[in-house]
Design a protein around this motif. Sequence first.
Motif, PDB file in Angstrom:
ATOM      1  N   UNK A  32      35.935  44.070  27.392  1.00 55.88           N
ATOM      2  CA  UNK A  32      37.166  44.111  26.597  1.00 55.88           C
ATOM      3  C   UNK A  32      37.465  42.788  25.911  1.00 55.88           C
ATOM      4  N   UNK A  33      36.805  41.708  26.321  1.00 62.12           N
ATOM      5  CA  UNK A  33      37.057  40.423  25.676  1.00 62.12           C
ATOM      6  C   UNK A  33      38.510  40.015  25.799  1.00 62.12           C
ATOM      7  N   UNK A  34      39.072  39.544  24.703  1.00 56.43           N
ATOM      8  CA  UNK A  34      40.453  39.059  24.736  1.00 56.43           C
ATOM      9  C   UNK A  34      41.477  40.152  24.465  1.00 56.43           C
ATOM     10  N   UNK A  35      41.040  41.410  24.434  1.00 50.72           N
ATOM     11  CA  UNK A  35      41.998  42.502  24.530  1.00 50.72           C
ATOM     12  C   UNK A  35      42.330  43.290  23.281  1.00 50.72           C
ATOM     13  N   UNK A  36      41.699  43.018  22.142  1.00 53.19           N
ATOM     14  CA  UNK A  36      42.035  43.765  20.924  1.00 53.19           C
ATOM     15  C   UNK A  36      41.813  45.259  21.106  1.00 53.19           C
ATOM     16  N   UNK A  49      33.466  40.419  32.239  1.00 51.14           N
ATOM     17  CA  UNK A  49      32.829  39.503  33.178  1.00 51.14           C
ATOM     18  C   UNK A  49      33.322  38.064  33.003  1.00 51.14           C
ATOM     19  N   UNK A  50      34.304  37.866  32.112  1.00 51.19           N
ATOM     20  CA  UNK A  50      34.841  36.532  31.850  1.00 51.19           C
ATOM     21  C   UNK A  50      36.322  36.517  32.199  1.00 51.19           C
ATOM     22  N   UNK A  51      36.675  35.829  33.258  1.00 48.26           N
ATOM     23  CA  UNK A  51      38.079  35.790  33.674  1.00 48.26           C
ATOM     24  C   UNK A  51      38.985  35.148  32.624  1.00 48.26           C
ATOM     25  N   UNK A  52      38.557  34.099  31.912  1.00 45.84           N
ATOM     26  CA  UNK A  52      39.433  33.556  30.861  1.00 45.84           C
ATOM     27  C   UNK A  52      39.776  34.582  29.785  1.00 45.84           C
ATOM     28  N   UNK A  53      38.824  35.438  29.437  1.00 37.20           N
ATOM     29  CA  UNK A  53      39.108  36.500  28.468  1.00 37.20           C
ATOM     30  C   UNK A  53      40.136  37.470  29.023  1.00 37.20           C
ATOM     31  N   UNK A  54      39.965  37.850  30.284  1.00 35.46           N
ATOM     32  CA  UNK A  54      40.894  38.784  30.900  1.00 35.46           C
ATOM     33  C   UNK A  54      42.302  38.203  30.971  1.00 35.46           C
ATOM     34  N   UNK A  55      42.403  36.913  31.263  1.00 34.27           N
ATOM     35  CA  UNK A  55      43.726  36.278  31.303  1.00 34.27           C
ATOM     36  C   UNK A  55      44.409  36.374  29.943  1.00 34.27           C
ATOM     37  N   UNK A  56      43.654  36.105  28.887  1.00 34.92           N
ATOM     38  CA  UNK A  56      44.218  36.182  27.544  1.00 34.92           C
ATOM     39  C   UNK A  56      44.543  37.632  27.178  1.00 34.92           C
ATOM     40  N   UNK A  57      43.670  38.572  27.548  1.00 30.96           N
ATOM     41  CA  UNK A  57      43.923  39.986  27.259  1.00 30.96           C
ATOM     42  C   UNK A  57      45.193  40.466  27.947  1.00 30.96           C
ATOM     43  N   UNK A  58      45.396  40.041  29.183  1.00 28.53           N
ATOM     44  CA  UNK A  58      46.608  40.427  29.917  1.00 28.53           C
ATOM     45  C   UNK A  58      47.850  39.862  29.231  1.00 28.53           C
ATOM     46  N   UNK A  59      47.737  38.646  28.731  1.00 31.12           N
ATOM     47  CA  UNK A  59      48.845  38.039  27.992  1.00 31.12           C
ATOM     48  C   UNK A  59      49.159  38.837  26.724  1.00 31.12           C
TER      49      UNK A  59
END
Length: 287
Positions: free
Chosen positions: A56-60, A80-90
């Motif tokens: 999902x990357x950064x959530x688009x 597989x990238x927690x920084x991407x998930x953090x941004x996607x959740x934001x």
Amino acid sequence: MQVANEEQAEYWGSSPSGAKWLTYEEQMDELLEPVLDLVFERASLQPGMRVLDIGCGTGASSVRAAQIVGSTGHVLAADLAQPFLNRAEQRASEHGLDNIDFQYADVQTYPFPEADRDAMISRFGVMFFEDPVAAFANMSRALKPGGLMTFAAWGPLSGNPWFKTPHIAACARLGNPPPMDRNAPGPLAFHDQDRVSGLLADAGLTEIVVDQVPTHLHICSTLEDCAKLCTRIGPAARLITLFEGDDQDVLAIQQAVAEAFRPFATENTVEIPALINLFQARRPETG
């Protein structure tokens, strides 16, 4: 959690290359929006559906899916990238969406709930598995019988100047990288339609359909800004890192890319031709 794809987890999760996707999130989302449009046109998501978003990357993609399925539906977004998930959740929070869950997961091995999802979608998130058959089989188990996968992957290099042109420019300036397997995990690993159709079949999926769709990537910016982005993300960026290119190398590559992309540019927009492989397959109704 067992991580089979350790190299990819390291690359996307903690390397400078992966971090650049956060830095240039807005530009990359804009560039790749036509591809996301293709995925959603084919997936035909409906209100109330339960969707699995892979890579999902950064959530688009997750945000758009959640808006479509609505409050009676749900999106499980995995990366597989927690920084991407953090941004996607934001981003989901910024849109007021509470029908998305984000999961750090190696999709090749993660124990998704069995037969829990109506559909799987992915924009460029499935080309990085060490064992793609195992990964597709695992995704299939997460689908309800008859559930549909829809995902986009880059087509052949020859049809994608976004990759080919910066690569040529960087090689001309810095030299050629070591040869590599064109089917190895990476952005262009699924360029061969027949090979990927075979992988899906080996994973037990049926009703496999693949289309090679021409489109245009677009950046609402100047030609020079587009060329700069090519030296920050993509094959030129990788070669600059590999050969430890200096500022003069970067500038020379940017100038070469800008000149090659000139036919694609108007005053404030660059429209780059692209060839996208769109795949669809179903979990069998029985068995």
